[in-house]
Scaffold this motif. Structure first.
Motif, PDB file in Angstrom:
ATOM      1  N   TYR A   1       0.816  -1.223   0.000  1.00 28.07           N
ATOM      2  CA  TYR A   1       0.000   0.000   0.000  1.00 28.07           C
ATOM      3  C   TYR A   1       0.846   1.267   0.000  1.00 28.07           C
TER       4      TYR A   1
ATOM      5  N   ILE B   1       0.113   5.773   2.753  1.00 24.88           N
ATOM      6  CA  ILE B   1      -0.767   4.981   1.907  1.00 24.88           C
ATOM      7  C   ILE B   1      -0.917   5.726   0.583  1.00 24.88           C
TER       8      ILE B   1
ATOM      9  N   LEU C   1      -2.556  -1.634  -5.953  1.00 26.72           N
ATOM     10  CA  LEU C   1      -3.237  -1.218  -4.721  1.00 26.72           C
ATOM     11  C   LEU C   1      -4.688  -0.780  -4.900  1.00 26.72           C
TER      12      LEU C   1
ATOM     13  N   PHE D   1      -5.898  -0.531   2.406  1.00 24.67           N
ATOM     14  CA  PHE D   1      -5.897   0.866   2.825  1.00 24.67           C
ATOM     15  C   PHE D   1      -6.108   0.993   4.340  1.00 24.67           C
TER      16      PHE D   1
END
Ligand code: FES
Ligand SMILES: [Fe+2]
Length: 423
Positions: free
Chosen positions: A220, A243, A385, A392
């Protein structure tokens, strides 16, 4: 330092740029729900990734995000009439629905009517986690909504604000990934201006201004641990989450903690979406009252705008007398201090003239990863991702332990980090 061409690649986000395309693979927070409070409310201007857009909520409550300029003669649909399930251009009456389809062309006779051939560029929008999100990438690649920890909580557990950042997104993000500055920039003379969480944090920051940083790459983004020696054989570890593409979650020793997303308006302007949250309990009145002061994780705003009260035009309200007393900056409020220093670097900092040290390792790795992903996407390799919604949900950590090694801390606290997909 970064070569000027890499700095451009990192910072430019308009249509067709490699970094702009990478951002367009993600759902991005774009509006506060109160900006589109009810069906058929006035449309709002929205500039995102260098594109001028208009957002509206139709009679059914659906959100439309469309290009600002009418495909007829390019009048602004910001002035449009939002009525009967569509946005009508006030110049000659063409009307569009939330999908961008032209549903009425009242200035053309039926035999010349070509409305089925005319479309507005339209993007998907969704309400999620207290924001209105927009997805600007290819329709066939639209991902699920990202399951940030704070987005999954009941609204009573979070407090949210959006504000204008007068610089490129990457400068803001790099400030988030720079734990070392906390010891210096955020030193205060009066702990009474801080929340209980910040008081606890600043005590640790003051004990060691030379934290050791260790970064772990993940699916991530990454997390990095900063290790501060606080004496008696113990270490304060702060594990910050980055992230993709531009979200940070900063740890604190107490709730609430804060997450911020740096969303490019264009190359030189950013909207920050700040969420302060407590996963364990609803925020208290005291938590909310402190956040509203603008002294902590988010600035106070000029009413009716997204512009911070403390800003470059008033020199960030710097108090020289407070500086003489020992306050690091004389600038009131943690977020205002960050913003002052980052905005004053200029709209896009000249990274070819910087000199990075060991305390900048997290910033270096974030740049490398973003540049790599943008280049890979330009060569046809899609980022993984966006389609890993649960990844997340990574969580930061502030812990004091005798562990002298990041991997030992992670092994001990793995369940608290929400790592579902760490590489
Ligand atoms: S410019 Fe919009 S209808 Fe003519
Ligand atoms: Fe800071």
């Amino acid at each position: 330092m970064l070569k000027p061409e890499d700095n451009d690649l990192l910072c430019r986000v308009g249509p067709g740029t490699p970094m702009g395309e990478l951002f367009r693979r993600f759902w991005l927070p774009a509006l506060m729900p109160f900006e589109l409070a009810e069906p058929d409310c006035p449309p709002v201007r929205l500039r995102l990734l260098g594109e001028d857009l208009v957002a509206f909520r139709d009679s059914m409550g659906r959100i439309g995000v469309v290009e600002e300029r009418c495909p007829h003669r390019r009048a602004s649909l910001y002035f449009g009439r939002n009525e009967d399930c569509g946005l009508r251009c006030v110049y000659h009456g063409w009307k569009f629905d939330v999908n961008g389809d032209c549903v009425d062309m009242p200035n053309e006779r039926p035999e010349t009517d070509f409305k089925h051939k005319v479309r507005l560029r339209a993007y998907s929008a969704a309400e999620w986690g207290g924001y209105i999100w927009v997805y600007m990438g290819p329709a066939e690649r639209k991902p699920p909504l990202p399951e940030f920890e704070w987005a999954m909580l009941p609204p009573a557990h979070r407090w949210q604000r959006k504000w204008h950042y007068n610089a490129n997104y990457m400068q803001g993000l790099e400030g988030e990934l720079d734990t070392c500055h906390t010891t210096f920039l955020h030193r205060v003379d009066d702990p009474g201006t801080l929340s209980p969480a910040l008081v606890a944090a600043t005590i640790n920051w003051a004990k060691d201004g030379m934290p050791r940083l260790d970064v772990r790459d993940t699916d991530y983004g990454y997390y990095y641990g900063s290790q501060r020696d606080i004496g008696d054989g113990r270490f304060n570890w702060r594990l910050t989450q980055w992230i993709l593409p531009s979200n940070s979650i900063i740890p604190q020793p107490k709730w609430p903690i804060s997450s911020r997303a740096y969303i490019p308006i264009d190359d030189e302007n950013t909207f920050v979406f700040g969420t302060s949250f407590n996963p364990e309990a609803p925020l208290t009145e005291a938590d909310r009252a402190y956040l509203e002061t603008g002294m902590g994780a988010a600035p106070e705003l000029i009413p009716g705008t997204f512009e911070p009260v403390v800003n470059s035009k008033n020199d960030y309200m710097r108090d020289l007398e407070a500086m003489r007393r020992g306050h690091s900056t004389g600038i009131p409020g943690i977020n205002n201090q960050d913003r002052a220093l980052v905005e004053a670097m200029g709209p896009i900092v000249d990274r070819e003239n910087e000199h990075l040290g060991t305390s900048d390792v997290a910033i270096i790795q974030a740049r490398r990863k973003l540049l790599r992903l943008a280049r890979e996407l330009a060569e046809g390799k899609e980022p993984a991702l966006p389609h890993m919604a649960s990844a997340f949900g990574a969580k930061p950590l502030d812990v004091t332990t005798a562990d002298a090694d990041l991997d030992a801390v992670v092994a001990r606290c793995r369940d608290r980090l929400g790592l579902v997909a760490a590489a």
